[in-house]
Design an enzyme around this catalytic site. Sequence first.
Site, PDB file in Angstrom:
ATOM      1  N   TRP A 115     -40.200  26.317  64.702  1.00 55.45           N
ATOM      2  CA  TRP A 115     -40.435  26.165  63.266  1.00 55.45           C
ATOM      3  C   TRP A 115     -41.519  25.130  63.000  1.00 55.45           C
ATOM      4  O   TRP A 115     -42.389  25.334  62.150  1.00 55.45           O
ATOM      5  CB  TRP A 115     -39.126  25.808  62.555  1.00 55.45           C
ATOM      6  CG  TRP A 115     -38.049  26.804  62.830  1.00 55.45           C
ATOM      7  CD1 TRP A 115     -36.860  26.599  63.470  1.00 55.45           C
ATOM      8  CD2 TRP A 115     -38.092  28.202  62.523  1.00 55.45           C
ATOM      9  NE1 TRP A 115     -36.158  27.766  63.580  1.00 55.45           N
ATOM     10  CE2 TRP A 115     -36.872  28.769  63.008  1.00 55.45           C
ATOM     11  CE3 TRP A 115     -39.016  29.036  61.898  1.00 55.45           C
ATOM     12  CZ2 TRP A 115     -36.579  30.121  62.869  1.00 55.45           C
ATOM     13  CZ3 TRP A 115     -38.719  30.383  61.766  1.00 55.45           C
ATOM     14  CH2 TRP A 115     -37.516  30.909  62.251  1.00 55.45           C
ATOM     15  N   ASP A 126     -38.216  18.972  57.558  1.00 58.83           N
ATOM     16  CA  ASP A 126     -37.479  20.228  57.456  1.00 58.83           C
ATOM     17  C   ASP A 126     -36.056  19.940  57.915  1.00 58.83           C
ATOM     18  O   ASP A 126     -35.812  19.639  59.091  1.00 58.83           O
ATOM     19  CB  ASP A 126     -38.136  21.288  58.348  1.00 58.83           C
ATOM     20  CG  ASP A 126     -37.440  22.649  58.284  1.00 58.83           C
ATOM     21  OD1 ASP A 126     -36.286  22.727  57.797  1.00 58.83           O
ATOM     22  OD2 ASP A 126     -38.034  23.638  58.757  1.00 58.83           O
ATOM     23  N   LYS A 184     -28.038  28.112  56.210  1.00 56.73           N
ATOM     24  CA  LYS A 184     -27.333  27.526  57.349  1.00 56.73           C
ATOM     25  C   LYS A 184     -26.165  26.654  56.910  1.00 56.73           C
ATOM     26  O   LYS A 184     -25.110  26.653  57.547  1.00 56.73           O
ATOM     27  CB  LYS A 184     -28.301  26.720  58.211  1.00 56.73           C
ATOM     28  CG  LYS A 184     -29.417  27.578  58.797  1.00 56.73           C
ATOM     29  CD  LYS A 184     -30.407  26.771  59.621  1.00 56.73           C
ATOM     30  CE  LYS A 184     -31.539  27.670  60.106  1.00 56.73           C
ATOM     31  NZ  LYS A 184     -32.514  26.945  60.931  1.00 56.73           N
TER      32      LYS A 184
END
Length: 268
Positions: free
Chosen positions: A102, A172, A196
């Site tokens: 990511w 993030d 999540k």
Amino acid sequence: MSRVYNFSAGPSMLPEAVLKRAADEMLDYQGSGQSVMEMSHRSKVYDGIIKEAEALLREIMNIPDNYKVMFLQGGASSQFAMVPLNLFTNSKKADYVITGQWAKKAAQEAKKYGDVNIVASSEDKTYSYIPKLDKATFTPDADYFYICVNNTIYGTLYHELPDTGNVPLVGDISSCVLSEPIDVSKFGILLAGAQKNMGPAGVTVVIIREDLIGNAMDITPTMLNYQIMADNDSLYNTPPCYNIYICGKVFKWIKKLFTRNPLHGMAE
């Protein structure tokens, strides 16, 4: 039938109490005569839903007053472009630490709009560790410094944040948001996909310090401009209404948990 315990990166499982409450309100939300899926995002009823969700998140995360909270779309991956488009305001330089796919994708996207300095990377050992950082490699005039705080696939987590001085730290936190206390004030921007830990896929939460809003690059699309999203309280266009509603239910569930046992709460 027994419930499946799904710890997938996304979508993951939701609290059963939240799902049952949502089921009870599916056809008629609090006497409105309609489902949240059906109501106008401009209605007084929905205005109460989204404002309550924001207020709850601010409370359980101790979000300072000089930060905006936005419920956006496009997943955390849309932020890979949104961050540089809005923060490349001076030097058009940014530092990135690559600790997983990511962060790597975020850096690749940022390179389209400015200069990206890869401060460190753990790709040499399949992202199995958080690399030690040397401040001498930081870009002094960078517009921001980007990290992925927790890496779902590889299981690595920052236990000590980089000291970036006056350079805004962007984090993030999709994988770890609401799992433990976090000092929001240490970041310029925190971003997280909801699926999540917070709710269904389709909502992206962005927590941004107000001084970082309002300097987007001229080429920034309207839907990727933090100023426009902030000025319209996440309602510039039709937001993912039902997903935000579910997030609000999760926030309320979390609040009840740490009200009963504050030692394990987010707002210690």
